[in-house]
Design a protein around this motif. Structure first.
Motif, short mmCIF file in Angstrom:
data_model
loop_
_atom_site.label_atom_id
_atom_site.label_comp_id
_atom_site.label_asym_id
_atom_site.label_seq_id
_atom_site.Cartn_x
_atom_site.Cartn_y
_atom_site.Cartn_z
N ILE A 1 0.74 -1.19 0.06
CA ILE A 1 0.12 0.02 -0.11
C ILE A 1 0.97 1.25 0.12
N ASP A 2 0.74 2.17 -0.80
CA ASP A 2 1.34 3.27 -0.96
C ASP A 2 0.42 4.50 -0.60
N MET A 3 0.68 5.33 0.42
CA MET A 3 -0.05 6.43 0.89
C MET A 3 -0.06 7.60 -0.11
N HIS A 4 1.04 7.66 -0.88
CA HIS A 4 1.00 8.82 -1.43
C HIS A 4 1.57 8.49 -2.85
N GLY B 1 -3.96 4.96 -4.86
CA GLY B 1 -3.63 5.16 -3.48
C GLY B 1 -3.12 3.54 -2.98
N LEU B 2 -3.57 2.53 -3.69
CA LEU B 2 -3.21 1.23 -3.61
C LEU B 2 -2.40 0.69 -4.69
#
Lengths: 40, 266
Positions: free
Chosen positions: A4-7, A13-14
């Motif tokens: 998961i990449d928050m930014h 976002g994912l």
């Protein structure tokens, strides 16, 4: 479970551990270049 | 959805245009990606071998000082908002210049924190002034996030968090996303994985492994990075493993910690 990449400022976002953004650039119709907007 | 309130006459309208694009792209690629608005959606999408997309806004100025706009963005599926970008707005002040750092949330900004808590939205403090960070920590009844910020001890940059902030964030149950922007990592032309590891080790020492997540800022940072795109994210996992991080610790950084916060808040 995928990472998961928050930014990740494309539309995601994912992200996908099999390619994520790279997968989108190469295989899907999302136009990443249109979404690049400089440093933020 | 990143919106520059300085260059856009109507930031909300610009944001709505981007949200439309988000949904158009999701429809075109519905076989492989779906929106997620909560923990259960993410699990469901994963079970269906689909990528999840969470709708987030990087600029609280898009709600134009009205809580009804915040609620309407929630109804459109938005689940996280970065309270400020690099300009002051109705909510608070950015950490870009020293004159803003001691300015906290506005009265409206305090109401936004309450309403985001009530609705179940992630409050993102990356870019926010130092004092604004502490206001969020004091006011928020739920864990909050710094979506893309590193350690200020490891690289003295105002976009990074101090050790005290990392402790406070960790105590709230929140997470900070390791950002691949070279200027937040070190002093080299190219963003290096060894600097990411340096920051991660320090943050772990200060706030524990549970506070660490990913916040690459691909597309929003200098492109000169040892990890060229998210398809190469395994390079970081290998480097963590080489630096004696356990498989469980790597899983926590890569998804478990964020999932915990999503489950707690959304």
């Amino acid at each position: 479970m995928r990472p998961i990449d928050m930014h990740c400022d494309t539309i995601l976002g994912l992200i996908d551990d099999k390619g994520g953004l790279g997968l989108y650039e190469n295989n899907l119709s999302v136009d990443i270049k249109k979404l690049k907007r400089g440093i933020h | 959805m990143w919106v520059n309130i300085k260059s856009k006459k109507d930031p909300m309208e610009n944001c709505l245009e981007l949200i439309d694009r988000f949904y158009v792209e999701l429809e075109k690629n519905s076989h492989s990606i779906s929106i997620a608005t909560n923990y259960e959606d993410i699990i469901k999408n994963d079970d269906s071998d689909k990528i999840s997309a969470i709708l987030t806004i990087e600029e609280g100025g898009t709600i134009k000082g009205e809580l009804y706009n915040l609620r309407n963005f929630y109804r459109l599926g938005v689940r996280a908002i970065t309270l400020t970008w690099n300009e002051p707005n109705e909510i608070g002040y950015p950490n870009t210049t020293s004159k803003y750092r001691s300015k906290g949330l506005t009265k409206f900004g305090q109401q936004v924190v309450d309403e985001m808590n009530r609705l179940g939205m992630l409050i993102d403090v990356s870019h926010l002034s130092d004092e604004g960070f502490y206001d969020v920590a004091k006011l928020s009844s739920k864990p909050f996030i710094a979506s893309h910020s590193n350690s200020r001890t490891m690289k003295n940059h105002p976009r990074n968090l101090t050790d005290d902030m990392i402790k406070v964030l960790s105590e709230s149950g929140g997470v900070m996303g390791i950002c691949f922007e070279r200027d937040f990592l070190g002093n080299t032309e190219k963003a290096r994985i060894e600097d990411m590891i340096r920051h991660i080790k320090h943050i772990k020492n200060i706030g524990g492994i549970e506070v660490i997540a990913l916040g690459s800022d691909f597309d929003g940072s200098h492109p000169n990075c040892e990890i060229n795109n998210i398809g190469e994210i395994e390079k970081l996992a290998f480097a963590l493993s080489d630096n004696k991080f356990s498989e469980d610790e790597i899983d926590k950084i890569f998804y478990k910690n964020v999932l915990r916060v999503i489950k707690d808040v959304l």
